[in-house]
Design an enzyme around this catalytic site. Structure first.
Site, PDB file in Angstrom:
ATOM      1  N   GLY A   1      42.144 -15.383 122.390  1.00  0.00           N
ATOM      2  CA  GLY A   1      41.262 -14.932 123.370  1.00  0.00           C
ATOM      3  C   GLY A   1      42.182 -14.765 124.259  1.00  0.00           C
ATOM      4  N   GLU A  19      46.804  -9.810 111.823  1.00  0.00           N
ATOM      5  CA  GLU A  19      44.909  -9.061 111.413  1.00  0.00           C
ATOM      6  C   GLU A  19      45.815  -7.124 112.674  1.00  0.00           C
ATOM      7  OE1 GLU A  19      45.263 -11.201 113.738  1.00  0.00           O
ATOM      8  OE2 GLU A  19      44.393 -10.980 115.737  1.00  0.00           O
ATOM      9  N   SER A  33      23.691   8.262 110.489  1.00  0.00           N
ATOM     10  CA  SER A  33      22.142   9.056 109.139  1.00  0.00           C
ATOM     11  C   SER A  33      22.536   9.179 108.221  1.00  0.00           C
ATOM     12  CB  SER A  33      21.748   9.270 110.634  1.00  0.00           C
ATOM     13  OG  SER A  33      21.614  11.224 111.322  1.00  0.00           O
TER      14      SER A  33
END
Ligand code: XMP
Length: 514
Positions: free
Chosen positions: A55, A171, A228
């Protein structure tokens, strides 16, 4: 469906989605929650482990993002990363302060490979550091399990209480053995079994859709884009002919795209689904006549799309469910998941409001990252070519034509873009460039062709490399490829006499022109 879960508690760092993706790559399901999430809610979720992210704050400053010390007493394993590690130390009685030497970049870290976190990790390993503060003194009960030349406490553990903290970022791919460390945390520390597999996800989702829908009718707005398409095929497998897919051709698609979508999803394609193609080109061009302002164009296209879709829905009648291709980053970015700011509200043909009286919205891909949607697509047998298409915005060529949109301009940009794509593929560059397309500028300039003066349009070519589409760098296409493209465009596309190459990154420019 209950599955084991790791949760990421988001303190506003830039790599938070990446942490969740890496955990999922270890076959463990992972979700992101804000640091403001109540402990009670965390108990309810009952995760196998918790990861605290990096952060931007300093944990000792007033008003910094914080957490309750009871988080570390719940008996759930916790791994703090960067800010998360500092916060854990700060809350549990250690000392965090501004580091005398700021570490940034790839740094060699010496690790204690007898720690469960570093099992099978080299004793000296390259990790990605990015911090101004550091842990000067670990909290009581913790032992130091890694250090660098400038950082005496690069990782800590309290093995019995299953609490771990690391100063660097596992990460980020620059941390060479980062995935191994995260895998050690989820398997060796949290005891996960690894039940997040795409084939199981697809099968379970299909079964659960079947239960939800029962005998109801389902409607899906199909754009031919990845999300979609995957949602439509999944629904079709689940409820067969109770599903109708509506594909609105707004006349702002790439060359031949309408026919390509119809080939795959229409009556002659491999899927047995009700497919309605609405050719609404003229209607969109009429609405866009004389409109030059980009936002106004976007709004008109979005609104008109909805009107067409609404009319089709009414014709079908008594539709209970609407399918949307929402994916997990949409959920996080719209502020429903972690701490990230709302980025940009795009018109996405999958993202329709509930303007018709639907009983429920189905979002079968809501839990997936884009790469997972692609894997689900392959699992469902959707052709590789379709699954790995580059993104195409909902407003289509409408935002790749600067200024007023006309049928004639659509033709120019379609043809120029088709040539560009063909040459990029011929040069073998199509898999390595993030996004590339032609746009039509509003500029006309003087030229000469066959001894005659011309006064024609300029096409701009764009190609960018990007990981997340939020920032992008210009892709460096070889001159000979650009030269070939330019040559063909001015020779083959009527009314275009100049070709420009856009060398601006994002920011300051956006990827699309409008
Ligand atoms: P920008 O132009 O914002 O584009 O840098 C970032 C990425 O988003 C795509 N894009 C859109 N996608 N509806 C979409 O579905 C939109 O309105 C829209 N506008 C931009 C763009 O193609 C790029 O991949």
């Amino acid at each position: 469906m209950s599955r084991e879960k790791i949760i990421v508690i988001d303190f506003g760092g830039q790599y938070n989605q990446l942490v969740a993706r890496r955990v999922r790559e270890c076959n463990v399901y992972c979700e992101i929650y804000s640091y403001k999430t109540e402990l009670e809610k965390i108990r309810e979720i009952n995760p196998k482990g918790i990861i605290l992210t990096g952060g931007p704050n300093s944990c000792y400053e007033e008003g910094a993002a914080a957490c309750d010390c009871s988080l570390f007493e719940m008996g759930i394993p916790v791994l703090g990363l960067c800010y998360g590690a500092q916060l854990m130390m700060h809350v549990l009685g250690g000392h965090v302060c501004k580091a005398p030497v700021r570490e940034y970049g790839r740094i060699e870290v010496a690790v204690d490979s007898s720690s469960p976190l570093f099992g099978n990790v080299e004793e000296n390993t390259i990790c990605w550091m990015s911090h101004n503060d550091y842990i000067e003194q670990a909290a009581p009960g913790f032992e130091i399990i890694a250090h660098t030349s400038d950082c005496p406490v690069a990782a800590v553990q309290w093995k019995e209480r299953q609490l771990y903290g690391i100063q660097f970022h596992p990460e980020v791919l620059h941390t060479i053995e980062g995935t191994k460390m995260l895998s050690n945390f989820v398997y060796q520390v949290c005891g996960c079994a690894g039940d997040w597999k795409m084939d199981a996800f697809v099968e379970n989702t299909i079964n659960s859709i079947r239960k939800t829908v029962g005998n109801g009718k389902v409607l899906c707005a199909l754009s031919g884009g990845v999300d979609s398409s995957v949602a439509a095929v999944m629904l079709s497998k689940a409820v067969g002919d109770q599903l109708t897919c509506v594909f609105v051709d707004h006349g702002l698609l790439r060359k031949n795209e309408g026919d390509e979508v119809e080939e795959v999803f229409g009556p002659n394609g491999p899927y047995d689904l009700h497919f309605i193609r609405v050719n609404a080109q003229e209607r969109f061009y009429r609405k866009l006549k004389g409109i030059e302002e980009p936002e106004q164009k976007r709004k008109i296209i979005g609104e008109e799309f909805i009107r067409v879709f609404e009319e089709e829905a009414k014709k079908i009648g008594a539709v209970d469910f609407l399918v949307q291709g929402t994916i997990y980053p949409d959920v996080v970015e719209s502020g429903l998941g972690g701490e990230s700011a709302v980025i940009k509200s795009h018109h996405n043909v999958g993202g329709l409001p509930d303007f018709v009286d639907f009983k429920e919205i189905l979002e079968p891909l809501r839990d997936l990252f884009k790469d997972e949607v692609r894997r689900a697509g392959l699992e469902l047998g959707i052709p590789h070519k379709l699954v790995y298409r580059q993104p195409f915005p909902g407003p289509g060529l409408g935002i790749r034509i600067v200024g007023e949109v006309t049928a004639e301009k659509v033709r120019m940009v379609q043809e120029a873009d088709a040539i560009y794509r063909e040459e990029i593929a011929r040069a073998g560059l199509d898999k390595s460039i993030g996004q590339y397309f032609a746009a039509l500028t509003n500029m006309r300039s003087v030229g000469v062709m066959g001894d005659e003066r011309t006064y024609d349009y300029a096409v701009a070519l764009r190609a960018v490399s990007t990981v997340d589409f939020m920032t992008a760098e210009v892709a460096q296409i070889p001159w000979e490829v650009l030269g070939r493209v330019a040559n063909r465009i001015v020779n083959e596309v009527q009314n275009v006499s100049r070709v420009l190459y856009d060398v601006t990154g994002k920011p300051p420019a956006t990827i699309e022109f409008e």
